[in-house]
Design an enzyme around this catalytic site. Structure first.
Site, PDB file in Angstrom:
ATOM      1  N   ALA A 234       0.924  -0.943   0.078  1.00 41.01           N
ATOM      2  CA  ALA A 234       0.059  -0.044  -0.005  1.00 41.01           C
ATOM      3  C   ALA A 234       1.011   1.299  -0.028  1.00 41.01           C
ATOM      4  CB  ALA A 234      -0.932  -0.003   1.161  1.00 41.01           C
ATOM      5  N   ARG A 235       1.286   1.759   1.193  1.00 37.72           N
ATOM      6  CA  ARG A 235       1.943   3.043   1.296  1.00 37.72           C
ATOM      7  C   ARG A 235       3.156   2.554   2.567  1.00 37.72           C
ATOM      8  NH1 ARG A 235       0.836   4.044  -3.054  1.00 37.72           N
ATOM      9  NH2 ARG A 235       0.125   5.899  -3.983  1.00 37.72           N
ATOM     10  N   GLU A 264      11.240   6.731  -0.088  1.00 39.30           N
ATOM     11  CA  GLU A 264      11.452   5.929  -1.529  1.00 39.30           C
ATOM     12  C   GLU A 264      12.126   7.127  -2.525  1.00 39.30           C
ATOM     13  OE1 GLU A 264       7.662   4.604  -2.898  1.00 39.30           O
ATOM     14  OE2 GLU A 264       7.518   3.048  -1.419  1.00 39.30           O
ATOM     15  N   HIS A 283       8.328  -0.822  -5.009  1.00 44.17           N
ATOM     16  CA  HIS A 283       7.114  -0.243  -5.462  1.00 44.17           C
ATOM     17  C   HIS A 283       6.666  -0.432  -7.014  1.00 44.17           C
ATOM     18  CE1 HIS A 283       4.433   3.038  -3.914  1.00 44.17           C
ATOM     19  NE2 HIS A 283       3.833   2.539  -4.690  1.00 44.17           N
TER      20      HIS A 283
END
Length: 317
Positions: A234-235, A264, A283
């Protein structure tokens, strides 16, 4: 809505696009000009000054960018989450923002299951040992390896991606429970704390918002079952990485599968990367040939709508 009726549309592709996506975008070159500057900041600044549309990935986008783009009409998110876009700044400048709900759901769902299985079966360690010539040697670490069948998987968030994962896991004979903002009438719904205590595997499917920031902290990991596996596609902002690291190093958690991180690109020195019970991707669980095709079709359609002065699909702001 003011458009560019009859004129060409200029797009800044504000991410490092795959070769296939770049080639496909160029198929529309008779009316659509797309520039992918990658990491060339000077070229990006020049492209911003000309752009009618930004195709947005994950690079934060805000007022300073918008002020360099006097012709900008639309920020088209490639994906769903718009947490890296300053929506208030866009609204103040009359810039529209649109996303692509569901476009990457099949790929992310498969990617989450991939990480889940890789973590449960200690795939990184098996891979490392096989390459090192340790064929079937010192295999005690696999005693904690399990089959997904019979395990309870808890899905935190219950949107399109989570529901797709549920279908796959049920076919594999896992038990699946989920949590969301409020009870949804399903017998498989659980409160957050109950889901943590019941699940052998936890998989995150929430947006990155102030309300979800570091939802998974030291207390949350402590409530999880000893030997549980943690998966996040997700995050990264949802997780306190120091707390996750401690839970993995202590053995309270057996393993983790991570596609996203607090910072990131992830720092190569991030201690999570040094753990042998962690499997990681960058990601990119969303990236498949099919996702690219769906994303491009959606983005081009909204560029056509701009050209025609028509309302945008999936407008957020």
């Amino acid at each position: 809505m003011a458009g560019t009726t009859g004129a060409s549309v200029t797009v800044l592709g504000d991410f490092a696009a795959s070769a296939g996506l770049v080639a496909s975008a160029q198929d529309e070159r008779h009316w659509l000009e797309v520039v992918f500057p990658k990491r060339d900041e000077e070229r990006r600044t020049e492209a911003l000054s000309q752009a009618n549309v930004i195709w947005h990935g994950l690079r934060p986008l805000g007022a300073a960018d918008f002020d360099q783009a006097p012709n900008l009409k639309l920020v088209q998110k490639f994906g769903v989450g718009v947490d890296t876009i300053d929506l208030a700044a866009a609204r103040e400048r009359g810039i529209r923002v649109a996303n692509m709900p569901g476009v990457n759901a099949p790929a992310v769902a498969e990617g989450a299951v991939m990480l889940m299985l890789a973590a449960i079966r200690a795939l990184p360690e098996q891979d490392r040992r096989t390459r090192a010539g340790l064929w079937m040697k010192d295999i005690a670490y696999l005693e904690r390896s399990r089959e997904i069948a019979g395990l309870t998987v808890g899905l935190v968030g219950y949107g399109d991606i989570a529901k797709r994962i549920e279908q796959v896991l049920l076919a594999m004979r896992a038990k699946v429970v989920h949590t969301s903002t409020k009870p949804d009438g399903s017998e498989d719904w659980r409160g957050f704390d109950d889901l943590l205590a019941e699940s052998d595997v936890i998989s995150l499917h929430l947006p990155g918002t102030p309300n979800t920031r570091k939802l998974f902290d030291e207390a949350a990991f402590a409530r999880m079952r000893p030997g549980a596996v943690f998966v996040n596609t997700a995050r990264g902002s949802i997780v306190d990485e120091a707390a996750l690291l401690a839970a993995l190093e202590s053995g309270h958690l057996a393993a983790a599968g991570l596609d996203v991180f607090e910072q990131e690109p992830v720092d190569p020195q991030n201690p999570l990367l040094g753990l042998r019970n962690v499997v990681v991707t960058s990601h990119l669980t969303w990236l498949t040939e099919q996702t690219n095709s769906r994303m491009l079709a959606t983005a081009v359609e909204n560029c056509r709508r701009l050209q025609r002065g028509e309302p945008f699909a999936n407008q957020v702001v």
